[in-house]
Design an enzyme around this catalytic site. Structure first.
Site, short mmCIF file in Angstrom:
data_model
loop_
_atom_site.label_atom_id
_atom_site.label_comp_id
_atom_site.label_asym_id
_atom_site.label_seq_id
_atom_site.Cartn_x
_atom_site.Cartn_y
_atom_site.Cartn_z
CB CYS A 107 1.49 5.83 11.73
SG CYS A 107 2.11 7.44 11.24
CB CYS A 138 3.01 7.66 3.03
SG CYS A 138 3.69 6.53 4.37
CB CYS A 167 8.09 -4.75 8.59
SG CYS A 167 9.59 -3.89 9.69
CG LEU A 224 12.97 7.98 21.07
CD1 LEU A 224 14.38 7.43 20.87
CD2 LEU A 224 13.26 9.26 21.45
CB CYS A 274 3.63 -1.59 13.55
SG CYS A 274 3.78 -1.06 11.87
N GLY A 277 7.32 -1.60 5.71
CA GLY A 277 8.75 -1.79 5.73
C GLY A 277 9.71 -1.24 6.73
CD GLU A 278 13.82 0.23 9.13
OE1 GLU A 278 13.17 0.66 10.10
OE2 GLU A 278 14.89 1.09 9.06
CD GLU A 322 -2.70 -1.09 2.43
OE1 GLU A 322 -4.12 -1.38 2.11
OE2 GLU A 322 -2.54 -1.01 3.69
CB CYS A 382 7.03 -2.00 15.93
SG CYS A 382 8.89 -1.25 15.44
CB SER A 441 10.66 6.76 9.12
OG SER A 441 10.28 6.59 10.25
N1 SAH Z 1 10.04 0.80 9.99
C1 SAH Z 1 10.31 2.24 9.95
C2 SAH Z 1 9.27 3.12 8.66
C3 SAH Z 1 7.60 3.02 9.56
S1 SAH Z 1 7.20 4.45 9.32
C4 SAH Z 1 10.11 2.90 11.20
O1 SAH Z 1 9.86 2.23 12.04
O2 SAH Z 1 10.32 4.12 11.35
C5 SAH Z 1 5.70 4.40 10.30
C6 SAH Z 1 5.65 5.05 11.65
O3 SAH Z 1 4.34 4.91 12.27
C7 SAH Z 1 7.10 4.57 12.63
O4 SAH Z 1 7.38 5.93 13.33
C8 SAH Z 1 5.87 3.86 13.27
O5 SAH Z 1 6.83 3.54 14.53
C9 SAH Z 1 4.82 4.53 13.67
N2 SAH Z 1 3.60 3.62 13.81
C10 SAH Z 1 3.55 2.31 13.73
N3 SAH Z 1 2.30 1.73 14.20
C11 SAH Z 1 1.81 2.83 14.73
C12 SAH Z 1 0.52 3.17 15.33
N4 SAH Z 1 -0.40 2.10 15.86
N5 SAH Z 1 0.23 4.37 15.98
C13 SAH Z 1 1.02 5.08 15.81
N6 SAH Z 1 2.23 5.42 14.90
C14 SAH Z 1 2.67 3.89 14.71
#
Ligand code: SAH
Length: 351
Positions: free
Chosen positions: A343, A116, A123, A226, A130, A170-171, A103, A127, A202
């Site tokens: 996100c 985006c 991935c 973070l 996510c 993805g990362e 997507e 996390c 990111s």
């Molecule tokens: N893998 C990369 C790129 C993903 S960007 C990274 O971790 O940065 C997506 C962003 O959304 C990241 O900052 C991720 O931590 C955040 N994210 C993921 N799940 C989320 C959620 N349920 N609510 C808010 N932010 C979220």
């Protein structure tokens, strides 16, 4: 039979021309005896004039055209679904050549139009909050598949893409080579000529690749997810922190922002009762004190895991603490929640 065999041979011998940066295309062509200038013409046709057919490239000689046809093809994404949110955010579901799908999200905001991008099918960093990583990683996207997300969305949209963020599925730093290639293609003057400061990567914090990125001096912006300034909490919600712990990550980021002379952005998702207390804010303030950085607060989007959205007062109290300490932050509006485009809500599919 013979015909099938030849067709198969043709497919395996040809390469997606959109996987090539300008300098790679120059060398590939010069190996075949074509002047390197021709690569500039091809780049201009594909990315500036948006022509994906060698036969229509009128300033390319007939011999070169047939050589190009023998060696290269144009990949394309198939659009399976396009959804529009009440807030005008759009989500696109694209099918890849192997049947997997990813997507991409287009976010209009005033005169800023952000795309985006996804960087992988799935991935591997799991996390806990996510959805994109909930099934693990299927594979990396190719540079062509990344570039095609831009090309497809800009063809479908009435508004020009002004910014790009690698914040989809993805990362990105786990697919380092293809991300760098795609960025070189996006920013190539002879092609799309996209501004490097309008592109953000990111990462969940992959230290060796942050260091590598710094050496490349691509000039793109870096954001880091973070989500907690407490090493123990971060390890619980982001297992990557066990491999690349906070202290070492911060050292790598300080040297990144010093060498880039540009602030790093910290993404901090606010999870109710988990990372929004006064103590959490103070830990964050201590961690970032003296660093040239920005903080992007994202109230948790319902996704997966045992998390809850923060209350208004949790958000306000957290913001007040940062303000008192003089830290620069923005509170990100969640966009496209009704179509699951926010996100952490994006999802890749594969068989
Ligand atoms: N893998 C990369 C790129 C993903 S960007 C990274 O971790 O940065 C997506 C962003 O959304 C990241 O900052 C991720 O931590 C955040 N994210 C993921 N799940 C989320 C959620 N349920 N609510 C808010 N932010 C979220």
């Amino acid at each position: 039979m013979i015909c099938d065999h030849l067709r198969f041979k043709a497919i395996i011998m040809t390469e997606d021309v959109k996987n090539y940066t300008l300098s790679e295309l120059k060398s590939a062509l010069s190996e075949k005896g074509v002047v390197s200038y021709c690569a500039c013409q091809i780049f201009n046709w594909i990315y500036a004039k948006r022509i994906e057919n060698f036969d229509l490239m009128t300033d390319v000689s007939k011999e070169t055209k047939s050589l190009l046809l023998e060696n290269f093809y144009f990949s394309k994404l198939k659009i399976l679904k396009r959804e529009t949110s009440l807030d005008k955010t759009e989500k696109f579901l694209f099918e890849l050549n192997d049947g997997a799908s990813i997507e991409s999200v287009f976010i209009p905001e005033g005169n800023r139009f952000t795309l985006c991008l996804s960087s992988q099918v799935g991935c591997k960093y799991s996390c806990k909050f996510c959805l994109s990583g909930s099934r693990g990683l299927k594979r990396n996207l190719t540079a062509g598949e990344i570039v095609n997300q831009y090309l497809a969305v800009s063809d479908l949209s009435n508004n020009p893409i002004t910014n790009m963020v690698f914040m989809g599925i993805g990362e990105p730093l786990d697919n380092f080579e293809m991300i760098v290639k795609a960025i070189r293609i996006f920013t190539e003057h002879k092609g799309l000529d996209f501004g490097k400061r309008r592109i953000s990567i990111s990462t969940c914090g992959i230290i060796p690749q942050i260091q590598q990125l710094s050496k490349l001096k691509l000039g793109v912006k870096l954001s880091v997810s973070l989500h907690s300034a407490d090493c123990e909490i971060r390890s619980k919600i982001m297992p990557v922190n066990r491999k690349y712990p906070l202290g070492e990550l911060m050292k790598a980021l300080k040297s990144f922002s010093e060498s880039e002379k540009y602030p790093v952005t910290f993404e901090y998702a606010l999870f109710g009762s988990l990372n929004t207390s006064k103590l959490d804010a103070q830990k964050l303030i201590r961690l970032l004190r003296g660093m040239n950085c920005k903080i992007n607060l994202i109230p948790y989007n319902a996704s997966q895991g045992a998390f809850r959205q923060p209350t208004l007062s949790e958000v306000e109290d957290f913001c007040n603490e940062l303000e008192k300490a003089g830290l620069f932050y923005t509170l990100r509006k969640s966009r496209g929640q009704d179509i699951r485009a926010s996100c952490g809500q994006l999802y890749a599919l594969w068989g």
